[in-house]
Design an enzyme around this catalytic site. Structure first.
Site, PDB file in Angstrom:
ATOM      1  CB  ALA A 199     -11.827   0.489   1.679  1.00 26.51           C
ATOM      2  CG  HIS A 200      -7.400   0.119  -0.752  1.00 26.29           C
ATOM      3  ND1 HIS A 200      -6.556  -0.944  -0.880  1.00 26.29           N
ATOM      4  CD2 HIS A 200      -8.547  -0.243  -1.378  1.00 26.29           C
ATOM      5  CE1 HIS A 200      -7.151  -1.895  -1.566  1.00 26.29           C
ATOM      6  NE2 HIS A 200      -8.356  -1.491  -1.881  1.00 26.29           N
ATOM      7  CG  ASN A 201      -6.677   3.542  -3.900  1.00 26.11           C
ATOM      8  OD1 ASN A 201      -6.369   2.373  -3.682  1.00 26.11           O
ATOM      9  ND2 ASN A 201      -5.792   4.481  -4.167  1.00 26.11           N
ATOM     10  CD  GLN A 213      -2.770  -1.416   0.154  1.00 23.97           C
ATOM     11  OE1 GLN A 213      -3.744  -0.677   0.065  1.00 23.97           O
ATOM     12  NE2 GLN A 213      -2.521  -2.367  -0.740  1.00 23.97           N
TER      13      GLN A 213
END
Length: 347
Positions: free
Chosen positions: A245-247, A204
């Site tokens: 969550a990511h992005n 990440q």
């Protein structure tokens, strides 16, 4: 009793409200419509509580003009009483003093930059490359990881963790237990890893950027991006125990209630409202000014503003069990109905 007091006339001038009654009427606190006393201010914004207005003992009531005739007290007339009350109530909030300086029990890396006007509480850790700007406040046991930035006048209440590559804007409020910048849930399944295959963790490499005037609730988690950053624009408000969550990209002035969850790479528009325990699946887009009601699951992108809901309302268990059994045959029922309608048209 609060030592600070304000008159009806003072409040009207300060917040540009219309006064009604004795301009010298003073209040030194706030209370509920049913429980406020003669030295307190209250408000009426929900019609469900109109019956309590005639009986209130409050010194001042903030309300709409159409409710004025039923008010036995001095009043402040507002287009939105709830907003006006929020601004007035803030006058009586007394936060603990946070003296500038670094507590002797805290650990600060040599390469970190801490403003002389910042307040670093007990047992904090500030790692390499971190920046703490003017007037920022770190409560007890906060951890500021590598290359993180805490913007001017931001406040981390206690036990907040910024893992790595997190940038907080100005005046950001983060409540206890929040974790920002942890690994996103990025995995690839390698079928050749062993006889049965296995998971490989994706690095990440992005960060998290949070705009000015945002608020992050207790025990909320915001993952850093896989490549690009996870982004919250200005004035985003997150309740407790939310998962971002990511992005994910959240537009300005959007608010989410407790236990909501947004999966990876989803994009939420500006001025959206996400109800408690609602979910948004990954890679979807919500346009501006969308409201998702509590416990709803968003499974496709939303292109038009408005209010959206999903889920089955609560009902007696016996009825729910019958309906759940019938749901399994819904497609069969629909086909049979369609066939009957076709037969009817051919009669």
């Amino acid at each position: 009793m609060n030592a600070v007091s304000y008159s009806l006339a003072e409040l009207a001038e300060r917040f540009q409200l219309t006064p009604h009654g004795n301009g010298e009427q003073r209040i030194n606190g706030v209370g509920t419509l049913a429980g406020a006393g003669a030295s307190q201010l209250t408000f009426l914004s929900n019609g469900k509580y109109e019956a309590q207005l005639a009986e209130t003992c409050a010194g001042i009531v903030v309300l709409r003009e159409e409710n004025l005739a039923a008010c036995p007290s001095a009043a402040l007339i507002a287009n939105d009483p709830y907003v006006a009350y929020a601004k007035i109530a803030a006058l009586f909030e007394r936060l603990p003093l946070a003296p500038p300086g670094i507590h002797v029990s805290s650990v600060v890396a040599d390469s970190a930059q801490v403003s002389q006007s910042a307040s670093i509480g007990p047992c904090c850790v500030i790692e390499d490359g971190a920046v703490i700007e003017d007037g920022a406040v770190l409560g007890p046991h906060c951890i500021i990881g590598n290359n993180c930035v805490v913007g001017a006048q931001s406040r981390l209440v206690a036990r907040v963790t910024l893992v790595t590559r997190v940038t907080l804007g100005k005046r950001v409020l983060v409540h206890p237990g929040a974790v920002i910048g942890s690994d996103g849930f990025g995995l690839a399944f390698d079928h050749e890893a062993s006889s049965h295959g296995g998971w490989i963790k994706l690095p990440q490499l992005g960060g998290v950027r949070i705009g000015d005037d945002c608020e992050i609730g207790a025990n909320t988690t915001i993952d850093r991006g896989t490549l690009d950053d996870t982004v919250l624009e200005e004035d985003v408000r997150l309740d407790n125990q939310i998962q971002i969550a990511h992005n994910v990209h959240v537009g300005a002035h959007t608010a989410m209630a407790g236990c909501a969850a947004v999966a990876g790479s989803a994009k939420i528009g500006r001025y959206c409202m996400i109800g408690g325990n609602a979910g948004v699946l990954g890679h979807l887009e919500l346009t501006d000014r969308v409201t998702i009601t509590a416990k709803s699951l968003v499974t496709s992108s939303i292109r038009e503003p408005g209010e959206y809901s999903s889920g089955v309302p609560l009902q007696p268990n016996r009825s729910w069990r019958k309906n759940a059994a019938r749901f399994k045959h819904l497609d069969e029922y629909a086909r049979r109905l369609s066939a009957l309608e076709k037969d009817k048209t051919h009669e």
